[in-house]
Scaffold this motif. Structure first.
Motif, short mmCIF file in Angstrom:
data_model
loop_
_atom_site.label_atom_id
_atom_site.label_comp_id
_atom_site.label_asym_id
_atom_site.label_seq_id
_atom_site.Cartn_x
_atom_site.Cartn_y
_atom_site.Cartn_z
N THR A 88 0.85 -1.19 0.00
CA THR A 88 0.00 0.00 0.00
C THR A 88 0.89 1.24 0.00
OG1 THR A 88 -0.03 0.20 2.39
CG2 THR A 88 -1.72 -1.21 1.38
N ALA A 89 0.26 2.40 -0.23
CA ALA A 89 1.03 3.65 -0.26
C ALA A 89 1.75 3.86 1.06
CB ALA A 89 0.09 4.81 -0.55
N GLN A 90 1.06 3.56 2.18
CA GLN A 90 1.69 3.79 3.49
C GLN A 90 2.89 2.87 3.68
OE1 GLN A 90 -0.97 3.92 6.76
NE2 GLN A 90 0.66 4.29 8.26
N GLU A 91 2.73 1.58 3.34
CA GLU A 91 3.85 0.64 3.48
C GLU A 91 5.04 1.09 2.63
OE1 GLU A 91 1.45 -3.55 4.27
OE2 GLU A 91 1.58 -2.71 2.26
N GLN A 131 6.70 4.38 10.60
CA GLN A 131 5.25 4.20 10.37
C GLN A 131 4.51 5.49 10.69
OE1 GLN A 131 7.22 1.95 11.67
NE2 GLN A 131 6.87 0.11 10.45
N GLU A 132 4.90 6.09 11.85
CA GLU A 132 4.26 7.31 12.28
C GLU A 132 4.54 8.43 11.28
OE1 GLU A 132 4.47 10.03 16.22
OE2 GLU A 132 4.93 7.91 16.49
N ALA A 133 5.78 8.48 10.81
CA ALA A 133 6.16 9.50 9.84
C ALA A 133 5.34 9.35 8.56
CB ALA A 133 7.65 9.39 9.51
N ALA A 134 5.14 8.11 8.13
CA ALA A 134 4.36 7.86 6.92
C ALA A 134 2.92 8.31 7.11
CB ALA A 134 4.42 6.38 6.56
N THR A 135 2.36 8.00 8.28
CA THR A 135 0.98 8.41 8.57
C THR A 135 0.87 9.93 8.56
OG1 THR A 135 1.00 6.52 10.06
CG2 THR A 135 -0.93 7.93 10.13
N GLN A 136 1.85 10.58 9.23
CA GLN A 136 1.83 12.05 9.27
C GLN A 136 1.95 12.65 7.87
OE1 GLN A 136 4.62 13.88 11.91
NE2 GLN A 136 3.74 12.97 13.74
N ALA A 137 2.85 12.07 7.08
CA ALA A 137 3.06 12.61 5.73
C ALA A 137 1.80 12.46 4.89
CB ALA A 137 4.23 11.90 5.06
N LEU A 138 1.16 11.29 4.99
CA LEU A 138 -0.07 11.07 4.22
C LEU A 138 -1.18 12.00 4.69
CD1 LEU A 138 -0.16 7.19 3.83
CD2 LEU A 138 0.06 8.90 2.04
N ALA A 139 -1.28 12.21 6.03
CA ALA A 139 -2.31 13.09 6.57
C ALA A 139 -2.08 14.53 6.11
CB ALA A 139 -2.32 13.02 8.09
#
Lengths: 250, 372
Positions: free
Chosen positions: B49-52, B165-173
């Motif tokens: 997925t994009a997040q992974e 993982q947190e960085a990816a979530t933040q970046a996507l948000a």
């Protein structure tokens, strides 16, 4: 008489023809004398004699060296047919394929001599006027003179290989006519037309199929480290040029 | 016909001789086609997925990267007369097809060589030293980067992500409101299987249709970036490796010494730390809109325009002025001016000396000018 011996004798007589002709000797003199404008290496020419040789090669690749190949290949078959000596060659017990191969090898050697003369004359003249020393590559790094001369030798071999492609086309054209002048003009037109097409940026889709497109890539030898991508494609287009010669072998 | 050797099939059927070159041509052309068909075949990469993908991208499994890069730009810029001299320079990368060679050791050493016919422009970084060498001009620019601690000072109000993982979530948000982030199947770049991360603007005002980032399937190093315009089918800008190697790089490549005879300009540390925005003659731009349809509007100092019109200081000044004159005139509620329509951005220079630029259409740009 062994086959190898016969081939060598044929090659010897071909080389005698090539080097012995007055117009070829004059051509060599003209090629050695041509100096002048150009791009890329010219800016560096005053800093090192090596660049005079490289500039000379760049300039002569466009017309003089292809012209020399055209003259030699015009002579090779059409010239012999014109003077009536081709029939004598064909009566000696030599297979036609071998005759063509020998003709071709002597053309390539002729091209090599032309490139070598231009280079050596350039290095000598450049050395006298601007001196020789460590060479600054296009990348801004310096290499010792000996290594630079090694790279110049590679450039000579690469350009010879490029001209060998044109020689293959030339030999094919030479079999189509009995008029050596017609063959020479045809080969010169072919190489000049390729250069013109290569210069038109709107036709860039055709450029990868033009052998001359890769000829100036010998400049990539003077990057740090040496860059082979473009020259490798140059050899691929050589295969294309070789096709032109294949049909007359049987 | 033959003298030594029997009668061959070619002697009985002379036309058959043409079969030899015909077969060779067929092999060469066919080989090229088969090669490209095989290249597009599916690979064995597991779907992500994009997040992974973003999580992986933060810790690439390769430190050293070297290879050949090709950039293709079709930005719709008018051709400057000087662009016909095909020297190597960073501005030459803005149009047509250009090749560069890159080396990076992942630490402080990197080198980019922009190639042109018998010409080269090199940018070498070795720790805090940055050298830019132009072969055509025989000039060297030497920059010294400021100390790391000073430049990477983090504002206190930013909470740092503690895991990838947190960085990816933040970046996507952070980009979610303006951009849809998806992954497509896999592709091949420089002979390697890659994942593709696709950024699609949600705004319909922008000229950017999508941005596709291809990441290596094994090392997660970005291998290609394509920017698509709404104006055309092919990417308006594409930069990617044509060959790539993750092996160690010879450190000698990063040791640059200016060659004899070159003009060296020194830019000591601190001379380039201040951005130009707070310079006295560069007023802060007004920003209209958000996300992909952001438009920046600046006021051009009157003397800058007068200079190009009456007494041009240099050849490039004359060329810029004549290029400006050749641009089409446009007008709207905001007044009138010259418009430059690119495939990825539009710029308007109004007659009263304002410049508006953005990745939007001229209509949107005019509306932003009227609103400001």
């Amino acid at each position: 008489m062994s086959a190898a011996n016969a081939s060598l004798r044929l090659l010897g007589s071909e080389m005698h023809l090539i080097v012995g002709r007055r117009r070829n000797q004059a051509g060599i003199l003209v090629r050695a004398a041509v100096r002048g404008r150009g791009t890329g290496f010219i800016a560096s020419a005053t800093s090192n004699g090596i660049f005079v040789a490289l500039s000379a090669l760049t300039i002569e690749l466009a017309l003089f060296l292809p012209l020399a190949v055209a003259v030699l290949s015009g002579d090779a078959i059409a010239g012999e047919a014109n003077t009536g000596t081709l029939r004598y060659l064909l009566t000696v017990p030599v297979q036609r394929t071998r005759l063509l191969v020998i003709k071709y090898i002597s053309l390539v050697i002729g091209a090599f001599v032309g490139v070598l003369v231009v280079t050596v004359a350039g290095i000598i003249a450049g050395g006298i006027f601007f001196g020789l020393g460590p060479v600054t590559l296009l990348s801004g790094d310096e290499i010792p003179l000996v290594e630079a001369l090694g790279r110049v030798a590679l450039a000579v071999l690469y350009i010879t290989a490029c001209l060998a492609g044109l020689a293959a086309i030339g030999l094919f054209v030479s079999t189509l006519t009995e008029q050596p002048i017609a063959a020479m003009i045809t080969v010169t037109i072919i190489s000049t037309a390729m250069w013109i097409l290569d210069g038109i940026s709107q036709l860039d889709w055709i450029h990868p199929w033009l052998p001359v497109h890769y000829w100036p890539s010998f400049a990539d030898l003077f990057r740090n480290p040496m860059f082979f991508d473009s020259m490798r494609q140059g050899f691929a287009s050589l295969a294309w040029a070789r096709v032109a010669q294949k049909d007359i072998t049987s | 016909m033959t003298h030594d050797g029997g009668v061959t099939v070619f002697d009985r059927n002379p036309r058959l001789r043409w079969a030899v070159p015909a077969t060779l041509v067929a092999l060469i052309v066919g080989g090229t086609l088969v090669g490209s068909v095989a290249a597009s075949a599916d690979s064995g990469l597991p779907p992500l997925t994009a997040q992974e993908l973003l999580v992986q991208a933060q810790a690439p499994n390769a430190t050293s990267v070297s290879g050949t890069v090709e950039a293709i730009a079709d930005l719709g810029l008018p051709e400057l007369p000087m662009s016909s001299s095909r020297g190597a320079s960073p501005t030459a990368m803005l149009s047509g097809t250009n090749t560069a060679r890159v080396w990076s050791d992942g630490a402080g050493g990197s080198r980019v060589a922009l190639l042109a016919d018998a010409d080269e422009y090199d940018i070498v970084r070795n720790g805090q030293d940055v050298w830019a060498y132009s072969n055509a001009d025989r000039t060297v620019e030497h920059y010294v980067l400021p100390d790391r601690d000073a430049s990477t000072e983090i504002p206190a109000n930013v909470s740092l992500p503690s895991t990838p993982q947190e960085a990816a979530t933040q970046a996507l948000a952070a980009i979610d409101s303006s951009t849809a982030v998806t992954t497509s199947g896999v592709d091949r770049v420089a002979g390697r299987d890659v994942y593709e991360l696709i950024l699609t603007p949600k705004s319909s005002d922008t000229l950017v249709a999508k941005v596709v980032i291809a990441m290596d399937g094994a090392t997660f190093v970005p291998l290609r970036v394509q920017v698509y315009s709404t104006q055309m089918q092919e990417p308006a800008f594409e930069i990617g490796f044509t060959s790539v190697d993750f092996g160690a790089v010879d450190p000698a490549l990063f040791a640059f010494t200016p060659p004899a005879g070159a003009t060296v300009t020194e830019h000591p540390a601190g001379s380039m730390t201040k951005p130009t925005t707070d310079a006295p003659n560069g007023p802060k731009p007004t920003v209209v809109g958000t996300g992909w349809s952001t438009v920046a509007i600046m006021t051009v100092p009157a003397d800058a325009l007068a200079g190009t019109d009456s007494t041009p200081a240099s050849d490039s000044g004359t060329q810029a002025a004549s290029m400006l004159q050749s641009l089409p005139t446009t007008f709207g509620a905001w007044g009138s001016g010259k418009v430059l329509e690119g495939t990825l951005f539009t710029a308007i220079l109004t007659d009263d000396g304002r410049v508006a630029i953005g990745a939007v259409s001229p209509t949107t740009l005019g509306a932003a000018l009227a609103a400001s």
